[in-house]
Design an enzyme around this catalytic site. Structure first.
Site, short mmCIF file in Angstrom:
data_model
loop_
_atom_site.label_atom_id
_atom_site.label_comp_id
_atom_site.label_asym_id
_atom_site.label_seq_id
_atom_site.Cartn_x
_atom_site.Cartn_y
_atom_site.Cartn_z
N CYS A 8 0.84 -1.21 0.00
CA CYS A 8 0.00 0.00 0.00
C CYS A 8 0.88 1.26 0.00
O CYS A 8 0.66 2.19 -0.78
CB CYS A 8 -0.92 -0.03 1.22
SG CYS A 8 -2.13 1.30 1.26
N CYS A 9 1.91 1.28 0.86
CA CYS A 9 2.83 2.43 0.90
C CYS A 9 3.58 2.56 -0.42
O CYS A 9 3.83 3.67 -0.88
CB CYS A 9 3.84 2.28 2.04
SG CYS A 9 3.26 2.83 3.65
N CYS A 31 -1.23 8.34 7.52
CA CYS A 31 -2.56 8.08 6.99
C CYS A 31 -3.50 7.67 8.13
O CYS A 31 -3.07 6.98 9.08
CB CYS A 31 -2.51 6.94 5.98
SG CYS A 31 -1.58 7.31 4.51
N CYS A 74 -3.67 3.97 9.42
CA CYS A 74 -2.43 3.40 9.97
C CYS A 74 -1.86 4.23 11.11
O CYS A 74 -0.70 4.04 11.49
CB CYS A 74 -1.38 3.28 8.88
SG CYS A 74 -1.87 2.18 7.55
N CYS A 98 7.69 4.19 5.94
CA CYS A 98 6.88 4.09 4.72
C CYS A 98 7.68 3.48 3.58
O CYS A 98 7.12 2.99 2.61
CB CYS A 98 6.47 5.46 4.21
SG CYS A 98 5.72 6.51 5.41
S1 SF4 Z 1 0.47 4.62 5.69
FE1 SF4 Z 1 -1.09 2.99 5.57
S2 SF4 Z 1 -2.77 3.79 4.32
FE2 SF4 Z 1 -0.99 5.15 4.06
S3 SF4 Z 1 -0.03 4.41 2.22
FE3 SF4 Z 1 1.00 3.35 3.92
S4 SF4 Z 1 -0.13 1.45 4.32
FE4 SF4 Z 1 -1.37 2.76 2.93
#
Ligand code: SF4
Length: 228
Positions: A115-116, A198, A201, A224
């Protein structure tokens, strides 16, 4: 173009320099070829203040994952108003809906690295490919990965010069600067969130806990992927 030997020499020269001096050198040396990646944490707010004083034309951008807190967006508006600047919004072309279709719902709950990568690392890489240097607000005492960061270093991951003006600061130094200059900050910091990313998270932490322990709770992940 700075070569690696020059960078080590410059880093040594700046090791004990005030951050404002490093910021002034960075914006004066790289001009339009440098940008600051701002997450709107307390550290980054100090750098924004220093940049505006040293070179208000300097590009300051943020990674909008489409999952930031509403308080973060409100802070962005407040800062733009205070400094008379506009932050550049950098984001992936992959919408949350497309991400869910490709990888399943709430990817951050199963694979936060992926996701990151999609929402932060890939768009950052694209943005940095247009630059010769970038500036960050990382501090050595934040994570083990950041402990060896230099004031000026070669960023091997993204292939440009990386400048970390407050790398020697503590959390207390950061707060002192914020208070001294009356800089607006995210109200979530006063509600138990020392580190804010985010919404899905980021969780509050108890007094005395590692300030970054509220990030990616339940995972070993501490970064991240922007500063590894
Ligand atoms: S912090 Fe969480 S929601 Fe944001 S990009 Fe990374 S995994 Fe995705």
């Amino acid at each position: 173009m700075l070569v690696v030997e020059d960078i080590s020499e410059i880093a040594g020269r700046f090791e004990n320099s005030p951050p404002q001096e490093i910021v002034s050198w960075a914006v004066g040396t790289f001009n339009k070829d440098i940008a600051f990646a701002c997450s709107f944490g307390l550290e980054d707010l100090c750098i924004v203040d220093m940049i505006v004083k040293a070179g208000p034309e300097t590009n300051i951008f943020y990674l909008d994952t489409s999952l930031l807190f509403k308080e973060t967006h409100e802070l962005i508006a407040k800062l733009e108003d205070r400094y008379g600047i506009k932050f550049e919004c950098v984001k992936t072309e992959c919408t949350l809906e497309q991400q869910a279709n490709q990888h399943g719902d709430d990817l951050w709950t199963v694979n936060p690295d992926l996701c990151c990568n999609i929402r932060k690392v890939a768009p950052l890489k694209k943005k940095l490919s247009t630059l010769k240097a970038w500036m960050t607000g990382i501090r050595r005492d934040q994570t083990p990965e950041r402990a060896s960061a230099k004031t000026v270093e070669q960023d091997k991951k993204f292939g440009l010069v990386k400048i970390n003006p407050i790398v020697k600061w503590t959390s207390g130094d950061t707060k002192d600067y914020i208070m001294k200059h009356g800089i607006p900050y995210n109200p979530l910091h006063d509600q138990g969130y020392p580190s804010i990313g985010c919404q899905p998270c980021t969780f509050p932490v108890k007094p005395g806990e590692d300030p970054r322990s509220g990030r990616w709770k339940g995972f070993a992940k501490k970064e991240c992927g922007l500063h590894k």
